[in-house]
Each structure stands twice: as structure tokens, then as C-alpha cells.
Scaffold this active site. Structure first.
Site, PDB file in Angstrom:
ATOM      1  N   HIS A  20      29.590  30.252  46.606  1.00 21.57           N
ATOM      2  CA  HIS A  20      29.397  30.585  45.191  1.00 21.57           C
ATOM      3  C   HIS A  20      30.164  29.664  44.238  1.00 21.57           C
ATOM      4  O   HIS A  20      29.648  29.298  43.190  1.00 21.57           O
ATOM      5  CB  HIS A  20      29.841  32.028  44.933  1.00 21.57           C
ATOM      6  CG  HIS A  20      29.156  33.034  45.816  1.00 21.57           C
ATOM      7  ND1 HIS A  20      27.849  33.415  45.635  1.00 21.57           N
ATOM      8  CD2 HIS A  20      29.600  33.711  46.900  1.00 21.57           C
ATOM      9  CE1 HIS A  20      27.521  34.309  46.561  1.00 21.57           C
ATOM     10  NE2 HIS A  20      28.561  34.496  47.340  1.00 21.57           N
ATOM     11  N   HIS A  50      35.947  40.851  45.327  1.00 21.72           N
ATOM     12  CA  HIS A  50      35.256  40.228  46.455  1.00 21.72           C
ATOM     13  C   HIS A  50      34.775  38.832  46.099  1.00 21.72           C
ATOM     14  O   HIS A  50      34.884  37.906  46.892  1.00 21.72           O
ATOM     15  CB  HIS A  50      34.081  41.102  46.884  1.00 21.72           C
ATOM     16  CG  HIS A  50      33.267  40.509  47.980  1.00 21.72           C
ATOM     17  ND1 HIS A  50      33.684  40.511  49.286  1.00 21.72           N
ATOM     18  CD2 HIS A  50      32.082  39.856  47.971  1.00 21.72           C
ATOM     19  CE1 HIS A  50      32.775  39.891  50.040  1.00 21.72           C
ATOM     20  NE2 HIS A  50      31.801  39.484  49.264  1.00 21.72           N
ATOM     21  N   GLU A  75      33.731  32.187  49.869  1.00 19.68           N
ATOM     22  CA  GLU A  75      33.363  32.390  48.458  1.00 19.68           C
ATOM     23  C   GLU A  75      33.278  31.055  47.722  1.00 19.68           C
ATOM     24  O   GLU A  75      32.392  30.847  46.900  1.00 19.68           O
ATOM     25  CB  GLU A  75      34.374  33.320  47.774  1.00 19.68           C
ATOM     26  CG  GLU A  75      34.341  34.759  48.288  1.00 19.68           C
ATOM     27  CD  GLU A  75      32.970  35.418  48.105  1.00 19.68           C
ATOM     28  OE1 GLU A  75      32.403  35.314  47.011  1.00 19.68           O
ATOM     29  OE2 GLU A  75      32.461  36.020  49.070  1.00 19.68           O
TER      30      GLU A  75
END
Ligand SMILES: *[C@@H]1O[C@H](CO)[C@@H](O)[C@H](O)[C@H]1NC(C)=O
Ligand SMILES: *[C@@H]1O[C@H](CO)[C@@H](O)[C@H](O)[C@H]1NC(C)=O
Ligand SMILES: *[C@@H]1O[C@H](CO)[C@@H](O)[C@H](O)[C@H]1NC(C)=O
Length: 182
Positions: A87, A35, A83
Site C-alpha cells: 500500500h 492495521h 503494508e
């Protein structure tokens, strides 16, 4: 700058992801998918002027599609974009993760190194069965020598709680780390 200390490799169980989104998914992978590769930095979205660029990871797309798929939006770059922005731009403070290609490749590399699906399978943990969170934690501690973080969704009527995610943590040098370490 002591911005963040820990990398968190997050695995999802696709069936639970679809269930939680109340979405019918076709061709759901029957293995733990990747993920994200997160940092433990509290503030995320570290560089909003660094857009996701799909073309940078063209050469690893086959592996990305298989191991890091967007379960809810097949054939879309939505998850990877998210993502990266949330992040990846934070992880990029590390020279070894400072391009999109390095970031996503490292995610795949750590995921392959951990091989969570086969480790759980070898330890007799079967997706269809029910386990206590501590049992899964113990298996992972036995196999890897580190304590993971397990994400569950609360039990629905008449059902057991379901495991949504398993996080395995790493140092900035990509050594395994107990997720319990602050
Ligand atoms: C944000 O990303 C852009 C594009 O890569 C880069 O030019 C800029 O230096 C970055 N800003 C910071 C604060 O790292
Ligand atoms: C995704 O792309 C593959 C290959 O291009 C195609 O076979 C498949 O039908 C697509 N799936 C969806 C849900 O669009
Ligand atoms: C993680 O914690 C466990 C239990 O406290 C300990 O036995 C193990 O050595 C730790 N692993 C690492 C890599 O620090």
C-alpha cells in the site's frame, strides 16, 4: 494520473485477528490497533523496487510498536514490510507520503487524530458486548460525520459475528471522507 482518490485508515481488533488466525497471542492489546493506511487503488504493489527499510522509521518505533503492532508476529517487521510494499508504495505518489517515514508517520498521525478506541468507549460501545453493524456505523457517523466501512468475520457456531476491522476514509488532503464515496 487519476490513480487513486481515497485513503483508508484501517483499524483492527487484535482479539479477532488472533482468533481468525487460530493463533494464541500473548499480551493482546485491548484497543483498536492500526492495521494500515491504504489507497483505494485497485492494483497494489506499486513499486516492487522500493524495499521496506526499517531504519527509516527508527525514531517512531516506540509509537509504531504500541499503536501499529504486528499482533500475529510480535517484534517482527513483517506487517510493516507488507503494508509498505502493498500500500505504501502506492500512497507514495502523493508528495506528502513519498517516503517511508512520511507514510508511517502520517498513519500514526491520522490514527491519533481519529482516536477510535476512545471515541467508541465514550459512546458506550464496549468490546465484550454485541452490536449491530449499523449501531457502530451510526456511532461513528455521529462522532466523525462520516460513514466508515466495517469488516466482520462471519458468525462461528453459536457465536455472533465479530468485528475485525473499522475503516475510516480520508481525502488526499487528509480530510475525513465518507467511505461510501466512490
Ligand atoms: C521506485 O522506487 C525506487 C526506489 O525509491 C525509485 O528509485 C524509483 O524511481 C521508483 N519508481 C517509480 C516508477 O516510481
Ligand atoms: C519483544 O521485545 C521486547 C523488548 O525487546 C521483549 O521484552 C519481549 O519479550 C519481546 N516479545 C516477544 C514475543 O519476543
Ligand atoms: C457523509 O454522509 C452522511 C450521510 O449521507 C452525510 O450526512 C455527511 O454530511 C457526509 N459527510 C461528508 C464529510 O461528506
Amino acid at each position: 494520473t487519476p490513480e487513486w482518490k481515497k485513503l483508508i485508515l484501517t483499524h483492527h481488533w487484535p482479539v479477532t485477528v488472533c482468533k481468525m488466525a487460530e493463533q494464541k497471542c500473548d499480551d493482546i492489546p485491548n484497543y483498536w490497533t492500526l492495521h494500515g493506511l491504504w489507497t483505494d487503488k485497485e492494483a497494489q504493489m506499486c513499486n516492487i523496487s522500493w524495499p521496506f527499510d526499517y531504519s527509516e522509521i527508527k525514531d517512531i518505533l516506540a509509537d509504531m510498536n504500541k499503536w501499529w503492532p504486528d499482533v500475529l508476529h510480535p517484534n517482527s517487521s513483517q506487517l510493516l514490510k507488507h503494508e509498505w510494499q502493498k500500500h505504501g508504495t502506492c500512497a507514495a505518489s502523493l508528495p506528502s507520503l513519498n517516503t517511508q517515514h512520511k507514510y508511517f508517520s502520517k498513519g500514526l498521525e491520522l490514527y491519533t487524530r481519529v482516536s477510535l478506541s476512545s471515541a467508541l468507549e465514550k459512546s458506550g460501545i464496549k468490546p465484550a458486548n454485541t452490536y449491530k453493524v449499523e449501531e457502530i456505523e451510526n456511532v461513528i457517523l455521529n462522532v466523525y460525520g462520516v460513514i466508515p466501512k466495517i469488516q466482520c468475520i462471519p458468525p462461528q457456531q453459536g457465536e455472533d459475528a465479530q468485528t475485525l476491522g473499522i475503516e475510516i476514509c480520508f481525502t488526499k488532503d487528509f480530510d475525513l471522507l465518507n467511505c461510501t464515496v466512490e
